[in-house]
Design a protein around this motif. Sequence first.
Motif, mmCIF file in Angstrom:
data_model
loop_
_atom_site.group_PDB
_atom_site.id
_atom_site.type_symbol
_atom_site.label_atom_id
_atom_site.label_comp_id
_atom_site.label_asym_id
_atom_site.label_seq_id
_atom_site.Cartn_x
_atom_site.Cartn_y
_atom_site.Cartn_z
ATOM 1 N N GLU A 126 0.830 -1.198 0.000
ATOM 2 C CA GLU A 126 0.000 0.000 0.000
ATOM 3 C C GLU A 126 0.872 1.259 0.000
ATOM 4 O OE1 GLU A 126 -3.597 1.520 -0.491
ATOM 5 O OE2 GLU A 126 -3.169 -0.614 -0.314
ATOM 6 N N LEU A 127 1.918 1.230 0.800
ATOM 7 C CA LEU A 127 2.817 2.379 0.853
ATOM 8 C C LEU A 127 3.512 2.605 -0.482
ATOM 9 C CD1 LEU A 127 4.494 1.986 4.362
ATOM 10 C CD2 LEU A 127 2.995 3.819 3.634
ATOM 11 N N VAL A 128 3.929 1.503 -1.097
ATOM 12 C CA VAL A 128 4.609 1.621 -2.389
ATOM 13 C C VAL A 128 3.657 2.242 -3.412
ATOM 14 C CG1 VAL A 128 5.579 0.298 -4.314
ATOM 15 C CG2 VAL A 128 6.225 -0.248 -1.971
ATOM 16 N N ARG A 129 2.406 1.802 -3.346
ATOM 17 C CA ARG A 129 1.425 2.322 -4.278
ATOM 18 C C ARG A 129 1.182 3.822 -4.014
ATOM 19 N NH1 ARG A 129 -3.095 -1.586 -3.744
ATOM 20 N NH2 ARG A 129 -1.619 -3.132 -4.506
ATOM 21 N N ASP A 138 9.897 3.726 8.539
ATOM 22 C CA ASP A 138 10.676 4.098 9.714
ATOM 23 C C ASP A 138 9.795 4.867 10.701
ATOM 24 O OD1 ASP A 138 13.516 4.355 10.853
ATOM 25 O OD2 ASP A 138 12.747 6.411 10.916
ATOM 26 N N ARG A 139 8.977 5.742 10.163
ATOM 27 C CA ARG A 139 8.102 6.545 11.009
ATOM 28 C C ARG A 139 7.071 5.654 11.723
ATOM 29 N NH1 ARG A 139 3.788 10.074 10.898
ATOM 30 N NH2 ARG A 139 2.911 8.843 9.227
ATOM 31 N N ILE A 140 6.514 4.714 10.958
ATOM 32 C CA ILE A 140 5.546 3.793 11.561
ATOM 33 C C ILE A 140 6.227 2.998 12.667
ATOM 34 C CG2 ILE A 140 4.178 1.722 11.109
ATOM 35 C CD1 ILE A 140 3.770 2.840 8.240
ATOM 36 N N GLY A 141 7.429 2.524 12.355
ATOM 37 C CA GLY A 141 8.179 1.749 13.336
ATOM 38 C C GLY A 141 8.454 2.546 14.595
ATOM 39 N N HIS A 142 8.771 3.803 14.403
ATOM 40 C CA HIS A 142 9.052 4.666 15.552
ATOM 41 C C HIS A 142 7.855 4.711 16.489
ATOM 42 C CE1 HIS A 142 9.433 8.605 17.618
ATOM 43 N NE2 HIS A 142 10.675 8.207 17.756
ATOM 44 N N SER A 143 6.673 4.900 15.918
ATOM 45 C CA SER A 143 5.478 4.918 16.762
ATOM 46 C C SER A 143 5.275 3.583 17.469
ATOM 47 C CB SER A 143 4.235 5.206 15.935
ATOM 48 O OG SER A 143 4.422 6.349 15.167
ATOM 49 N N ILE A 144 5.602 2.510 16.754
ATOM 50 C CA ILE A 144 5.448 1.190 17.384
ATOM 51 C C ILE A 144 6.436 1.053 18.536
ATOM 52 C CG2 ILE A 144 5.627 -1.289 17.019
ATOM 53 C CD1 ILE A 144 4.836 -0.836 14.114
ATOM 54 N N GLY A 145 7.666 1.459 18.281
ATOM 55 C CA GLY A 145 8.721 1.299 19.277
ATOM 56 C C GLY A 145 8.437 2.053 20.556
ATOM 57 N N ASN A 180 12.249 -2.079 6.866
ATOM 58 C CA ASN A 180 12.752 -0.860 7.504
ATOM 59 C C ASN A 180 12.003 -0.517 8.781
ATOM 60 O OD1 ASN A 180 14.834 0.977 7.219
ATOM 61 N ND2 ASN A 180 13.449 2.603 6.574
ATOM 62 N N VAL A 181 10.854 -1.171 8.971
ATOM 63 C CA VAL A 181 10.074 -0.893 10.181
ATOM 64 C C VAL A 181 10.885 -1.253 11.434
ATOM 65 C CG1 VAL A 181 8.870 -3.102 10.375
ATOM 66 C CG2 VAL A 181 7.700 -1.012 11.024
ATOM 67 N N TYR A 182 11.763 -2.255 11.314
ATOM 68 C CA TYR A 182 12.623 -2.621 12.442
ATOM 69 C C TYR A 182 13.442 -1.422 12.919
ATOM 70 C CZ TYR A 182 11.954 -7.644 11.623
ATOM 71 O OH TYR A 182 11.439 -8.886 11.475
ATOM 72 N N GLY A 202 12.850 1.683 12.693
ATOM 73 C CA GLY A 202 12.023 2.626 13.425
ATOM 74 C C GLY A 202 11.701 2.130 14.827
ATOM 75 N N VAL A 203 11.406 0.841 14.916
ATOM 76 C CA VAL A 203 11.042 0.291 16.220
ATOM 77 C C VAL A 203 12.211 0.439 17.194
ATOM 78 C CG1 VAL A 203 10.426 -1.795 17.484
ATOM 79 C CG2 VAL A 203 9.351 -1.324 15.304
ATOM 80 N N ILE A 204 13.391 0.054 16.739
ATOM 81 C CA ILE A 204 14.565 0.141 17.617
ATOM 82 C C ILE A 204 14.813 1.595 18.004
ATOM 83 C CG2 ILE A 204 17.052 -0.257 17.753
ATOM 84 C CD1 ILE A 204 16.624 -2.608 15.844
ATOM 85 N N ARG A 205 14.705 2.473 17.020
ATOM 86 C CA ARG A 205 14.941 3.888 17.284
ATOM 87 C C ARG A 205 13.931 4.420 18.301
ATOM 88 N NH1 ARG A 205 13.465 8.681 14.655
ATOM 89 N NH2 ARG A 205 12.073 7.562 13.254
ATOM 90 N N GLY A 206 12.652 4.096 18.090
ATOM 91 C CA GLY A 206 11.615 4.599 18.984
ATOM 92 C C GLY A 206 11.756 4.049 20.393
ATOM 93 N N ALA A 207 12.040 2.762 20.468
ATOM 94 C CA ALA A 207 12.114 2.131 21.787
ATOM 95 C C ALA A 207 13.303 2.681 22.570
ATOM 96 C CB ALA A 207 12.223 0.620 21.641
ATOM 97 N N LEU A 208 14.446 2.793 21.914
ATOM 98 C CA LEU A 208 15.627 3.272 22.642
ATOM 99 C C LEU A 208 15.512 4.750 22.970
ATOM 100 C CD1 LEU A 208 18.568 1.303 21.007
ATOM 101 C CD2 LEU A 208 17.420 0.904 23.169
ATOM 102 N N GLU A 209 14.787 5.462 22.136
ATOM 103 C CA GLU A 209 14.614 6.882 22.426
ATOM 104 C C GLU A 209 13.863 7.075 23.740
ATOM 105 O OE1 GLU A 209 13.310 9.551 19.091
ATOM 106 O OE2 GLU A 209 11.716 9.961 20.533
#
Lengths: 178, 202
Positions: free
Chosen positions: B36-39, B52-59, B149-151, B153-160
């Motif tokens: 969906e994002l690619v589209r 990455d942004r989605i992952g950040h919110s998840i993290g 790439n969601v990974y 974001g997750v790592i970035r968000g969680a560690l932040e």
Amino acid sequence: MTVHALHIFDRKGKTLFTKRYTNSKSTPAQDAEQLSEQRKLIFGMLFSLRELMGSLTPEGETPALHSVKTGANTLHCYETLSGLRIALYTNNNPTMNAVGSRAGVENSRTSFQAALKHIYSEIWVECVVRSPLYRPRDIRVNEGEGMDVDGGEGRFDIRSTNFEQKLDAFLQSMPWFR
Amino acid sequence: MSSKSSAAQSGQALWTKMPKANAELFALTYGSLVTELVRDYEDPIEVNAQLDRIGHSIGVRCVDEFLSKADVAGMGMTTQCQSLRDTAEVVAKMGFKMFLGVQAEVGGFSQDQKSFSIYLQDNPLSTFVELPGDEQGGSDDLRRLKYSNVYCGVIRGALEQVNLKVECNIVRDTLKGDDLNEIRVELKEVLTDGAGDDYKEE
């Protein structure tokens, strides 16, 4: 009543949740003002105390602040690594304190530390963090009745979750609540 | 290091406590999200940024879940994470295990101990996935897509959330023919606590 108030702060000192359990005689507007002043002082104190403990604690040991006791009241606090601080303001409960010290505060199932931990892991995480609407750093604070912060449109409101109900139910189930 | 095996054990313990979802459903849901994002964005670089942004919110959310579960299980994180090395162990052995059920390995520490790599043997996100190859031409753009790439974001968000500002990057990807997945994590700075604007305003 043993429990006076409960406040939850984030890392930056922003109040995420606040609730008062004792009735006050002043009007709601005055009350909210008073409460916000009180919150500010509490967070400031917790923050400074933690800084102080950090420098006093011997290396290799973990500094941890559990409670602050005054002549009339006790402030119990719990801080998570993610920076959330939960502060529970109660009066001095002699029986509870005695039970706690005998049974070892950490292990006693009904101790304040265990209760605060429970509030974090079972109620805060379950109800607030898991809420699809939850947006960290964009939380609307309920400042008591009719005292909403302006411009709160589209922000996450904790009252939209059942956090408060669960919290009340949990606190009321504690032997020291009344 | 003594905590090496204990981190793995703790991860296992956490994993058993988590509610499980069907792995195929999970992989397919993520796949449709990426599609969906690619589209929508057409530009793979932009898709990477969105993932990455989605992952950040998840993290940012994951970390509370993780801390509360780990804390209840009696694993004091304050004593466990004294250095970035420990943190890396916890992220890979406990975090990945708890949320994805796979165990990651840590390695490739830089000289200054400021960056490390997380190696994933199998990547649950990339089940059933094939990226368009070179020979297909035309869509060669998609080779710049970092599918998982969601990974990062997750790592970035969680560690932040625990005051570590990091940058993450996928450097090796099985989808692109590498033999394993490697996520490079680089520590930018350790944030300090302080009263924020909200506190001052209040």
